[in-house]
Design an enzyme around this catalytic site. Structure first.
Site, PDB file in Angstrom:
ATOM      1  N   LYS A   1      10.352 -20.430  23.901  1.00  8.77           N
ATOM      2  CA  LYS A   1      11.054 -19.155  23.660  1.00  8.77           C
ATOM      3  C   LYS A   1      11.812 -18.808  24.931  1.00  8.77           C
ATOM      4  CE  LYS A   1       8.654 -17.593  19.828  1.00  8.77           C
ATOM      5  NZ  LYS A   1       9.466 -17.667  18.609  1.00  8.77           N
TER       6      LYS A   1
ATOM      7  N   HIS B   1       5.988 -27.253  12.727  1.00  9.20           N
ATOM      8  CA  HIS B   1       7.369 -27.684  12.477  1.00  9.20           C
ATOM      9  C   HIS B   1       7.740 -28.985  13.200  1.00  9.20           C
ATOM     10  CE1 HIS B   1       7.455 -23.788  10.775  1.00  9.20           C
ATOM     11  NE2 HIS B   1       7.734 -23.118  11.875  1.00  9.20           N
TER      12      HIS B   1
ATOM     13  N   LYS C   1       2.111 -20.573   7.167  1.00  3.28           N
ATOM     14  CA  LYS C   1       1.345 -20.956   8.338  1.00  3.28           C
ATOM     15  C   LYS C   1       1.018 -19.707   9.166  1.00  3.28           C
ATOM     16  CE  LYS C   1       3.959 -21.708  12.306  1.00  3.28           C
ATOM     17  NZ  LYS C   1       4.868 -20.602  12.423  1.00  3.28           N
TER      18      LYS C   1
ATOM     19  N   ARG D   1       0.819  -1.211   0.000  1.00  4.21           N
ATOM     20  CA  ARG D   1       0.000   0.000   0.000  1.00  4.21           C
ATOM     21  C   ARG D   1       0.855   1.264   0.000  1.00  4.21           C
ATOM     22  NH1 ARG D   1      -4.962  -2.090   3.054  1.00  4.21           N
ATOM     23  NH2 ARG D   1      -3.427  -3.222   4.235  1.00  4.21           N
TER      24      ARG D   1
HETATM   25  C1  BG6 Z   1       8.353 -19.600  12.913  1.00  3.10           C
HETATM   26  C2  BG6 Z   1       7.689 -19.215  14.205  1.00  3.10           C
HETATM   27  O1  BG6 Z   1       7.493 -20.389  12.128  1.00  3.10           O
HETATM   28  O2  BG6 Z   1       9.539 -20.319  13.181  1.00  3.10           O
HETATM   29  C3  BG6 Z   1       8.625 -18.398  15.055  1.00  3.10           C
HETATM   30  O3  BG6 Z   1       6.511 -18.465  13.939  1.00  3.10           O
HETATM   31  C4  BG6 Z   1       9.936 -19.132  15.269  1.00  3.10           C
HETATM   32  O4  BG6 Z   1       8.046 -18.089  16.318  1.00  3.10           O
HETATM   33  C5  BG6 Z   1      10.505 -19.585  13.915  1.00  3.10           C
HETATM   34  O5  BG6 Z   1      10.853 -18.240  15.894  1.00  3.10           O
HETATM   35  C6  BG6 Z   1      11.715 -20.467  14.112  1.00  3.10           C
HETATM   36  O6  BG6 Z   1      12.292 -20.704  12.864  1.00  3.10           O
HETATM   37  P1  BG6 Z   1      13.863 -20.907  12.701  1.00  3.10           P
HETATM   38  O7  BG6 Z   1      14.053 -21.194  11.252  1.00  3.10           O
HETATM   39  O8  BG6 Z   1      14.491 -19.623  13.167  1.00  3.10           O
HETATM   40  O9  BG6 Z   1      14.204 -22.047  13.591  1.00  3.10           O
END
Ligand code: BG6
Length: 498
Positions: free
Chosen positions: A344, A244, A152, A49
């Site tokens: 986290k 994941h 996702k 935008r």
């Molecule tokens: C994402 C999540 O799909 O994957 C995040 O939404 C997460 O919260 C991230 O930090 C982790 O991905 P990677 O590739 O950094 O391990």
């Protein structure tokens, strides 16, 4: 996973000025340019935008790429890349935006008529975009292919995933939908399949007769990185585990597919998900654990608690740590627990699959200083350590019969081999029409079926959540998930560090 010579396309990025595009998509496309993998004539059309000119956009992209370009920004490569970059100021809610895209694709020779549409958008916006791609006629594959890439979360729970799918199905054919799970683009994740199926060594041991349990861990030291609006509604279970980690589980547990084509592979993954023992409402607590971080120390710095993060409601009980115990009720795995956890603000940033073998059936060294035979472990480091490590017991040098743990190490990447980002592989697969590493809808649905009972129960428990100080491995109470006294969370990829 075959790579062939492919036709050029117009790569349309919805939400091009957003976070995902800045951090992942533009750097990945630049690296594909550098590797000369973007077909000649390919155009990257950014939609946003913001009232920017093409020149402003190119300078923005320079900023996005320069910090992340491997070995620094190469001006000649960037110049080539910049030639492909186009910018369209557009509101994705307006029909006029789609009219403009259609005209470019149908009438402007500079824009290849094959087109991929990447939704770097909030999930709430997917619906309107696919509706308009359909009503404008853009999604019809009359003059070339049309593919839509969706990030996702695919829904919020089982029911919303089904609704989203109904909507997508109404607007697009399944072969046009590319559901990204960027974990599948990681080389080390793909290596799980190579390790299992390109070697004969492990297969005889890969079952309930030899494996005690499997752990799949993804821990992060970062917090929610300013994403409270998304994360507080999602939590760790939806954000990482349903997607994941569940994908990692399917790769570890699946049967060998008849071939490596997309459908065969996905059929086997779905079989695993369908074989997971459903968690009944009364078993939710025995199978799951959630917690939230309080303030603590990460890398020597004090960090805030989750509740103090900007945008998080002060009474939020959203989990930043989630763990599950799952059983796969098939011949190979019956009785072997799979422990999955993610969090986290934990002690270390690490992803790994740790597989513990059973101890030998006979304790031959009972009357020697070897008091207890330790079980062997197979450790598959996904990030940041890319390794396959098999821990075994060996005799210590010397006159006494003592053992120590040592490991056979297979490093996956030599020092002179560059790491590449998962998005590079996946963005290229979209152009090449290879859906092997993308999710089919039934995978998404069955993964939701597994976690849905937990999602439902947690949604009703709004008064209390366990906590853990930032910078730690999560609360002690998660131990209650383990089936046996001698099972413990394997944090380290090195022997004797846990
Ligand atoms: C994402 C999540 O799909 O994957 C995040 O939404 C997460 O919260 C991230 O930090 C982790 O991905 P990677 O590739 O950094 O391990």
């Amino acid at each position: 996973m075959s790579k062939q010579i492919v036709e050029p396309c117009t790569y349309v990025i919805f939400g091009a000025t957003g976070n995902l595009s800045r951090r992942k998509l533009m750097p990945a496309l630049y690296h594909l340019e550098e590797a000369q993998r973007l077909p000649h004539g390919t155009v990257i059309l950014a939609l946003s935008r913001r009232d920017w000119s093409r020149e402003t956009w190119i300078e923005e992209v320079r900023g996005m790429v320069s910090g992340q370009a491997r070995g620094g920004l190469d001006e000649a490569v960037f110049e080539r890349f910049a030639h492909r970059l186009q910018y369209l100021r557009a509101d994705l809610n307006e029909d006029s935006a789609y009219e403009q895209i259609r005209t470019l694709l149908d009438e402007d020779e500079a824009y290849p008529s094959n087109a991929a549409f990447y939704m770097a958008l909030r999930p709430a916006e997917f619906g309107v975009v696919v509706d308009k791609l359909k009503s404008s006629g853009i999604s019809r594959e009359e003059h070339g292919w049309r593919r839509v890439v969706i990030e996702k979360p695919f829904g919020y729970d089982l029911e919303s995933a089904q609704r989203l799918q109904k909507h997508l199905h109404h607007c697009l054919d399944e072969h046009q939908v590319y559901r990204i799970d960027h974990y599948l683009g990681k080389g080390t994740v793909q290596n799980i399949l190579v390790y299992r199926f390109a070697n004969v060594l492990m297969e005889p041991l890969w079952n309930r007769n030899y494996i005690d349990h499997v752990q799949i861990t993804h821990s992060e030291t970062i917090g929610i990185a300013g994403r409270a609006d998304y994360y507080d509604g999602a939590g760790a279970l939806r954000d990482m585990l349903q997607s994941h980690l569940m994908q990692l589980l399917t790769l570890v547990a699946m049967e060998p597919p008849p071939s490596m084509d997309a459908e065969s592979l996905r059929d086997e993954k779905v079989k695993v998900l369908k074989s997971i023992r459903p968690i009944t409402p009364s078993a939710v607590h025995a199978h799951s654990f959630r917690a939230q971080y309080t303030s603590g120390i990460i890398n020597g710095e004090k960090v805030k608690s989750y509740l103090e993060e900007d945008g998080v409601p002060p009474d939020s009980t959203t989990e930043t740590y989630a763990a599950l115990k799952l059983y796969i009720d098939n011949w190979r795995w019956r009785g072997v627990p799979f422990y999955l956890r993610t969090g986290k603000r934990m002690a270390e940033a690490k992803s790994a699959v740790s597989i513990r073998f059973k101890v030998p059936p006979q304790h031959l060294f009972r009357n020697t200083p070897v008091e207890r035979v330790k079980p062997d472990w197979l450790l598959l480091g996904i990030q940041p350590y890319e390794c396959v490590r098999l821990e075994m017991q060996v005799k210590e040098p010397g006159l006494e019969m003592k053992t120590r743990t040592t490991s056979l190490d297979a490093s996956l990447r030599r020092d002179d081999e560059a790491a590449y980002d998962a998005y590079e592989d996946l963005l290229l697969d979209v152009i090449e029409g290879d859906r092997t590493l993308f999710l089919r809808y039934d995978e998404v649905e069955w993964a939701w079926r597994v976690v849905d009972p937990v999602v439902r129960t947690w949604a009703t428990e709004r008064d209390f959540i366990h906590t853990y100080p930032a910078g730690t491995w999560g609360p002690q109470e998660t131990r209650r998930l383990f089936d046996k006294e001698d099972q413990f969370w394997r944090h380290s990829l090195l022997p004797d560090e846990d």
